[in-house]
Design an enzyme around this catalytic site. Sequence first.
Site, PDB file in Angstrom:
ATOM      1  CB  CYS A   1      -3.688  -0.360   9.163  1.00 10.10           C
ATOM      2  SG  CYS A   1      -4.455  -0.152   7.513  1.00 10.10           S
TER       3      CYS A   1
ATOM      4  CB  CYS B   1      -0.897  -0.091   1.013  1.00 14.69           C
ATOM      5  SG  CYS B   1      -0.112   0.127   2.763  1.00 14.69           S
TER       6      CYS B   1
HETATM    7 FE1  FES Z   1      -1.586   0.084   4.327  1.00 17.15          FE
HETATM    8 FE2  FES Z   1      -3.455   1.228   6.050  1.00 17.15          FE
HETATM    9  S1  FES Z   1      -3.676   0.691   4.064  1.00 17.15           S
HETATM   10  S2  FES Z   1      -1.332   0.684   6.301  1.00 17.15           S
END
Ligand code: FES
Length: 169
Positions: A109, A36
């Site tokens: 996360c 991400c």
């Molecule tokens: Fe990857 Fe939150 S979307 S750390």
Amino acid sequence: MNEDLQKRIQEALANPQNLGELANADAVGTVGNADCGEMLRLWVKFKQQDGRKVIDRATFQSFGCETAIAVASLATELIRGKTAEEALSLKTEELAGELGPLPPMKIHCAQLVEGALRSALSPQVAAGDKPAGFAATAADPAAPTLLDSFSKPKAGGVKITFLDLGPEK
Ligand code: FES
């Protein structure tokens, strides 16, 4: 993400705790998630209290992800007054605190925050509670901010650990 969780995240984001670099930190940990693109850095400062070395303060910097910021805000409050061992024994869901259970797609996360905590505190645990070890593992005061890591890369500088969190769920 359900509405309740979104509301709790927004509440945490409305008044994030412990945001920013911590001057004279004793330990620093930086992790990233290649999937991400999120990165998170955690600074920790210790103090002696009742004969124990406990976390006096922890702060963080993060890019973008609201859930990671909300978890880091709660987690940096949660670990205050704990020893490095006690902080490291906290489970991912405990670090998320009052956010409650995270949906599978958001667990990474919180794992990012856990990873930064481990990155910062593991040397502290390895060094034990002795003041000598404490000094030896102190964070580099010249360490750049998280933003500096990208805008002013330097050889032999910051080590960023990318977490292997497995496939996205
Ligand atoms: Fe990857 Fe939150 S979307 S750390």
